[in-house]
Write a protein that holds these residues in place. Sequence first.
Motif, PDB file in Angstrom:
ATOM      1  N   ILE A  37       0.837  -1.206   0.000  1.00 14.85           N
ATOM      2  CA  ILE A  37       0.000   0.000   0.000  1.00 14.85           C
ATOM      3  C   ILE A  37       0.869   1.253   0.000  1.00 14.85           C
ATOM      4  O   ILE A  37       0.610   2.214  -0.734  1.00 14.85           O
ATOM      5  N   ARG A  38       1.903   1.261   0.827  1.00 17.01           N
ATOM      6  CA  ARG A  38       2.771   2.442   0.905  1.00 17.01           C
ATOM      7  C   ARG A  38       3.516   2.673  -0.406  1.00 17.01           C
ATOM      8  O   ARG A  38       3.713   3.803  -0.829  1.00 17.01           O
ATOM      9  N   GLU A  39       3.935   1.592  -1.054  1.00 19.64           N
ATOM     10  CA  GLU A  39       4.613   1.731  -2.347  1.00 19.64           C
ATOM     11  C   GLU A  39       3.659   2.293  -3.395  1.00 19.64           C
ATOM     12  O   GLU A  39       4.049   3.131  -4.218  1.00 19.64           O
ATOM     13  N   LYS A  40       2.420   1.852  -3.341  1.00 24.31           N
ATOM     14  CA  LYS A  40       1.431   2.345  -4.281  1.00 24.31           C
ATOM     15  C   LYS A  40       1.128   3.825  -4.026  1.00 24.31           C
ATOM     16  O   LYS A  40       1.025   4.627  -4.958  1.00 24.31           O
ATOM     17  N   ALA A  41       1.005   4.182  -2.749  1.00 20.74           N
ATOM     18  CA  ALA A  41       0.772   5.582  -2.390  1.00 20.74           C
ATOM     19  C   ALA A  41       1.945   6.449  -2.813  1.00 20.74           C
ATOM     20  O   ALA A  41       1.767   7.571  -3.299  1.00 20.74           O
ATOM     21  N   GLN A  42       3.155   5.916  -2.642  1.00 19.54           N
ATOM     22  CA  GLN A  42       4.349   6.649  -3.044  1.00 19.54           C
ATOM     23  C   GLN A  42       4.339   6.923  -4.544  1.00 19.54           C
ATOM     24  O   GLN A  42       4.685   8.020  -4.996  1.00 19.54           O
ATOM     25  N   SER A  43       3.889   5.939  -5.317  1.00 14.76           N
ATOM     26  CA  SER A  43       3.820   6.089  -6.777  1.00 14.76           C
ATOM     27  C   SER A  43       2.830   7.183  -7.168  1.00 14.76           C
ATOM     28  O   SER A  43       3.116   8.007  -8.053  1.00 14.76           O
ATOM     29  N   VAL A  44       1.677   7.214  -6.506  1.00 15.44           N
ATOM     30  CA  VAL A  44       0.666   8.241  -6.795  1.00 15.44           C
ATOM     31  C   VAL A  44       1.192   9.621  -6.409  1.00 15.44           C
ATOM     32  O   VAL A  44       1.002  10.601  -7.146  1.00 15.44           O
ATOM     33  N   MET A  45       1.868   9.714  -5.272  1.00 12.75           N
ATOM     34  CA  MET A  45       2.417  10.998  -4.832  1.00 12.75           C
ATOM     35  C   MET A  45       3.487  11.498  -5.793  1.00 12.75           C
ATOM     36  O   MET A  45       3.572  12.697  -6.066  1.00 12.75           O
ATOM     37  N   GLU A  46       4.291  10.588  -6.300  1.00  9.14           N
ATOM     38  CA  GLU A  46       5.302  10.975  -7.285  1.00  9.14           C
ATOM     39  C   GLU A  46       4.629  11.490  -8.553  1.00  9.14           C
ATOM     40  O   GLU A  46       5.081  12.474  -9.156  1.00  9.14           O
ATOM     41  N   PHE A  47       3.557  10.839  -8.952  1.00 16.20           N
ATOM     42  CA  PHE A  47       2.804  11.254 -10.141  1.00 16.20           C
ATOM     43  C   PHE A  47       2.285  12.679  -9.981  1.00 16.20           C
ATOM     44  O   PHE A  47       2.286  13.464 -10.928  1.00 16.20           O
ATOM     45  N   LEU A  69      -7.336   8.728  -6.188  1.00 16.87           N
ATOM     46  CA  LEU A  69      -6.645   7.938  -7.206  1.00 16.87           C
ATOM     47  C   LEU A  69      -6.173   6.594  -6.671  1.00 16.87           C
ATOM     48  O   LEU A  69      -6.146   5.597  -7.393  1.00 16.87           O
ATOM     49  N   LEU A  70      -5.815   6.559  -5.394  1.00 17.45           N
ATOM     50  CA  LEU A  70      -5.277   5.332  -4.813  1.00 17.45           C
ATOM     51  C   LEU A  70      -6.307   4.208  -4.797  1.00 17.45           C
ATOM     52  O   LEU A  70      -5.946   3.031  -4.809  1.00 17.45           O
TER      53      LEU A  70
END
Length: 268
Positions: free
Chosen positions: A141-151, A179-180
């Motif tokens: 979940i944190r990796e996915k959230a990190q990806s969205v934040m980078e986007f 988005l998450l």
Amino acid sequence: MNNILSVRDLTMSFGGLKAVDGLSMDIPAGSIFGLIGPNGAGKTTAFNCISRFNEPDRGEIIFRPTVTEKQDKAVEEINLLDYKVHDVIGTGLARTFQNVEIFWSLTVMENIILGIHCKTKGNFFAQGLNIPSVRKEEKRIREKAQSVMEFLGIAHLADQYANAQPYGIQKLIELARALLSEPKLLILDEPAAGMDQTETEELSKVIKRIKEQYGMTILMVEHDMSLVMDICDRICVINFGKKLAEGTPTEIQNNPAVQEAYLGKEES
């Protein structure tokens, strides 16, 4: 044209006032669709009916979460009116709000990961025991959230508190949370409200990138006409709860009834 959402005869009254009066519209899959109208036209009420915050008097709201732009076969249809507000996100629909709805005492990362609660694996007891599968899920979940934040360009703020961020960033936090959850239909309620021109121009680019990168259909209510005309593929205009016009941005701009609703009728 394949429609991801079809609204039919949507009607809702507050006392004797019809806020939405027989509204029907179709939102094509893969499009950015704008719902606009003068103040008090019923836009937010219609939005709240679609996302189930309001219970309409009558009508249908048919959602096709698996439909694509080029699909030529039948797809599953669900009537959103059969769902409670807390169940809607599980159907593939997520929304943001006109007024920012975030948890001030949580960090940016913590606010965003709340958006995926409906799709997390494991149960209460497993989480309480912090077993390996729970830790693995939290990492995912944190990796996915990190990806969205980078986007969205806010990854560097992950560990900062949400209440310390400027308004424009708070809007992005709420957008990241939506988005998450990986919605098929993203509903934006006045995303540019309170933003200056520079922030609005950046938001325009972000919304276009969301459509392109995530393949989401976007339905938005917005008062900033420059933003609406820049990014929307189709627009529906309502006035006094009724549909006034629907079409491309150019068709809407040149529609006499729309011009009259916004600018008033000239004295002869």
